[in-house]
Design an enzyme around this catalytic site. Structure first.
Site, PDB file in Angstrom:
ATOM      1  CG  HIS A 186      -2.301   4.233   4.959  1.00  0.00           C
ATOM      2  ND1 HIS A 186      -2.095   3.983   3.630  1.00  0.00           N
ATOM      3  CD2 HIS A 186      -2.643   3.030   5.502  1.00  0.00           C
ATOM      4  CE1 HIS A 186      -2.294   2.703   3.374  1.00  0.00           C
ATOM      5  NE2 HIS A 186      -2.633   2.103   4.499  1.00  0.00           N
ATOM      6  CB  CYS A 243      -0.934  -0.004   1.199  1.00  0.00           C
ATOM      7  SG  CYS A 243      -1.780  -1.572   1.391  1.00  0.00           S
ATOM      8  CG  HIS A 248      -6.780   0.272   1.297  1.00  0.00           C
ATOM      9  ND1 HIS A 248      -5.865   0.941   0.495  1.00  0.00           N
ATOM     10  CD2 HIS A 248      -6.033  -0.367   2.239  1.00  0.00           C
ATOM     11  CE1 HIS A 248      -4.649   0.707   0.931  1.00  0.00           C
ATOM     12  NE2 HIS A 248      -4.719  -0.087   1.986  1.00  0.00           N
TER      13      HIS A 248
END
Lengths: 387, 407
Positions: free
Chosen positions: A278, A139, A315
């Site tokens: 994040h 990620c 996400h």
């Protein structure tokens, strides 16, 4: 950091909340979420899951995998916007993607699915003949790609670096794998999901998308009369060296990545006007990110507004930080902080101003975006208006 | 103005077809003995690692479950290189150590999770499979390419940046070059860098290997890969890992470490047939100082021909052309690991003052100073170049010097 300033001269976005700058800006300003309940077909059966898909017409895939199509779209948009001409500049590329799930590409040639071929494929597509990197750091991929691009230009090896990432894991195999990791939000929850920083957050929602930015030495951009959208001031990366799936209890890696990015930028924490976190909506991850921010800033009270745009996009994994870099550039240009949607119940472990519910007009000069990935990978970038 | 730190190699390690460490690798390379053997597991893949690294490479048992074949090679070589460098990580330095690795194939068999879906389907077609109980919970991690490098950082407490390159056969050498950049830019004091790759079991992978790597149809494994030979017929797919420990010259001197070589820099480009990386690598050395070139030389018609053209273009007909070698006749083409394996070979060539030969080179395809057959002892090696390229165009060149002030 040497004296070379890095300009952003092109953006490409394909996300669950918009497929161009105008629609994305409108969605960020109006707090529109792209999350909904999806039906994923599997071998005649059906699997339901919360997801944030992009609107991609089948004709747009044209024999390519979904990830390739999205990557191509975002890259083309960014390169066109920046008016990149590889005959007149030394152009390189930093490319990152997830791997297409097997059940999402059963009819495709296997090599189309894999990581290894995307970087050189994009290099040929945009005629980038300089340094080309294919990189994957889960990620954190997007911010690491930007870091690679920045350093390559600073070393004088390229005038322009095109950084692009795409990911799509909205397929039964991937959904089951993320369920096995207990990472996904409860699809049957009564409350809207995901809920970053909210006391009742319970996991993330899978999204998909692609983001691309064109980085360019500021001198080169100014000389050719390119429109500079923002400046990359610096970046930093560090690893927790603790666990593959759990963040370090003191958020050591994230803290060092943030500090390294600020140091590389030559800026102090107080110079930062907004942080795009994040924050995926997991119970532990969001709280640890707040620990890192408070460690760097000294206390929650000193923190600037911190929001999570994943509350709207889900996400998007390897694509997430490049998309969020694009959101930050939009925020700098339009002078607002994007919101954290679905936020209702305060959590003492996340005692920050998360811009709940709706976007906020704000004078922004410097913004930060962080990315934390599986494997304990942390990468952070600092952007500013270009003056 | 701050001077750029000089970067030296203080630790090396290699695992590949029939070789379990760097010294064994050098031994077979020096005597020109092929380590390629017929594979029962994957027909046509002669370069399989016969003795898998032992388990127990990671301390946390749950992490053991996500170590795939390529990661096990990486972890095994990392342990060797750290030992070879005699590096002891202190708490205050751990955060300044980075890991940069080119990872090749980390795909795993999807059949278990697809079976779980189908099993549920057989019971009730509209039923949601929920969370299958009999599947490894961490299976998602097993096929992520960054997990091997991340595990390495966890095992040794390295808190610097961890970067995983996935751009194919050139990615391992690109990782070495990036490791050099991390030290020279001051982002890291030391970097463990290299590449790892594994031959896979799925039929799709074998097909891909055959098509993309132009596997040699020659049945005798020892003769299957013949870099730069007129009768070359393709490459021999192989696997393994190689890593090098890079640190600043000052750091190595301060702790009394021995240096194999100094890394001078290099270049990466993405343009099929481009000689620019080689030209840049050569320009980092004094004219006439390049003694040896470890070519990519994979034994395929197209790649070898293109490389010959680049070498001729950069070095011309001068009498100062470097001697040219390739490691692939001995251990095959370990793809992402192949570039770092050549770097390890270069380090050992400097130490031993021997240029390993290309054992299967009988009729050279060009009038270049190839080292055919037996190895060639030399008085000294001053500068070396290492090349790696991949069929889609990425080419990397790294320049090394024997004169590191520590050797």
């Amino acid at each position: 950091m040497n004296g070379v300033r890095i300009a952003i001269t092109g953006l490409g976005v394909l996300s669950p909340i918009g497929d161009d700058i105008a629609s994305t800006t409108a969605a960020l300003l109006s707090a529109r979420s792209g999350v909904g309940l999806m039906s994923l077909d599997w071998n005649g059966g059906r699997l339901s899951e919360l997801g944030a898909p992009v609107a991609l017409h089948p004709s747009q895939t044209d024999g390519r995998t979904r990830i390739q199509s999205m990557l191509d779209y975002a890259t083309d948009c960014a390169v066109d916007a920046a008016d990149v001409n590889s005959e007149q500049a030394r152009v390189g590329a930093c490319i990152g993607t997830g791997e297409t799930p097997a059940d999402a590409a059963a009819d495709r040639e296997p090599q189309l699915r894999w990581y290894q071929h995307q970087a050189s494929r994009i290099a040929r597509r945009i005629d980038a003949r300089g340094p080309v990197y294919g990189c994957y750091t889960a990620c954190a991929t997007g911010n690491d790609l930007i870091g690679l691009g920045v350093d390559t230009i600073r070393r004088g090896e390229a005038d322009i670096m095109v950084c692009a990432a795409a990911d799509s894991q909205l397929a039964p195999t991937s959904v089951l794998e993320f369920r096995l990791l207990n990472a996904l939000a409860d699809r049957s929850a009564a409350l809207p999901q995901p809920r970053p920083f909210d006391r009742l957050r319970c996991g993330f929602v899978l999204g998909e998308g692609a983001g691309a930015v064109v980085l360019e030495s500021a001198g080169h951009a100014v000389r050719r009369g390119a429109q500079v959208l923002a400046e990359v001031r610096g970046w930093g990366a560090a690893t927790d060296a603790y666990s593959l799936t759990r963040g370090h209890p003191a958020a050591a890696g994230a803290t060092r990545a943030i500090r390294a990015a600020l140091q590389d930028s030559g800026l102090a924490p107080t110079d930062v006007d907004y942080v795009n976190a994040h924050a995926t909506g997991t119970a532990v991850g969001d709280a640890l990110e707040v620990v890192a921010l408070k460690t760097v800033w000294g206390s929650a009270a000193r923190l600037p507004p911190v929001s999570s745009t994943k509350s709207m996009t889900g996400h998007t994994l390897a694509a997430s930080s490049l998309l969020e870099c694009a959101f930050c550039v939009i925020a700098l240009q339009r002078q607002f902080a994007p919101p954290t949607v679905n936020y209702e119940f305060a959590d003492p472990d996340c005692d920050i101003d998360c811009v709940p519910g709706q976007a906020r007009e704000l004078e922004l000069n410097v913004v930060m975006s962080s990315a934390l990935g599986f494997g304990g990978q942390n990468a952070c970038i600092v952007l500013s208006r270009f003056r | 103005m701050r001077t750029r730190p000089r970067v030296v190699v203080t630790g090396i390690a290699a695992v590949s077809a029939g070789v379990g460490d760097a010294e064994e690798f050098w031994c077979y390379l020096r005597c020109g003995q092929s380590r390629l053997r017929p594979s029962c597991a994957i027909p046509g893949c002669d370069g399989m690692v016969e003795h898998m690294p032992p388990t127990g490479l990671v301390k946390q048992r749950r992490h053991e479950r996500v170590v795939n074949r390529a990661s096990s090679f990486l972890l095994a070589t990392a342990a060797q290189a750290i030992r070879d460098a005699a590096w002891v990580t202190s708490d205050e330095r751990a955060d300044r150590v980075s890991v940069v690795v080119g990872m090749g194939d980390s795909r795993i068999d999807d059949s278990d999770i697809l079976r779980a879906i189908c099993r549920t389907e057989n019971v009730q077609r509209e039923e949601d499979p929920g969370r299958p109980a009999d599947i490894e919970p961490l299976r998602r991690l097993k096929h992520l390419p960054n997990i091997g490098p991340a595990l390495l950082a966890i095992e040794y407490g390295f808190g610097g940046q961890v970067m995983t390159f996935v751009s194919g056969e050139a990615s391992g050498l690109q990782a070495v070059l990036e490791g050099f950049h991390l030290v020279t830019s001051g982002r890291a004091d030391a970097v463990l860098c290299g590449g790892a790759d594994a031959l896979q079991w799925t039929s799709a992978s074998i097909r891909e290997l055959s098509e993309r790597l132009s596997c040699s149809p020659v049945r005798d494994p020892a003769m299957s890969c013949r870099p730069f030979d007129l009768e070359r017929q393709g490459t021999a797919p192989s696997e393994g890992a190689a890593v090098v420990w890079l640190e600043s010259l000052d750091s190595a001197a301060a702790r009394g470490a021995r240096a194999y070589a100094e890394i001078l820099g290099g270049a990466a480009r993405c343009e099929p047939g481009s000689s620019e990386p080689l030209r840049i690598g050569a320009a980092l050395c004094q004219p006439g100082d390049v003694d040896v070139l470890f070519a990519h030389g994979d034994g395929t018609h197209a790649a070898d021909a293109s490389e010959v053209e680049s070498i001729s273009e950069v070095f011309g007909c001068s009498r100062q052309r470097p001697r040219i070698s390739s490691i692939k006749a001995v251990i095959g083409h370990a793809r992402a690991a192949s570039g770092p394996l050549s770097v390890v070979a270069a380090c050992l060539a400097i130490r031993e003052r021997v240029v390993p030969g290309i054992p299967n080179l009988q009729r050279p395809a060009a009038a270049l100073p190839f080292v055919g057959g037996a190895s060639a002892p030399v008085d000294a090696i001053r500068r070396m170049l290492v090349m790696a390229s991949e069929p889609t165009g990425a080419t990397v060149c790294v320049a090394l010097s024997a004169q590191s002030d520590l050797t």
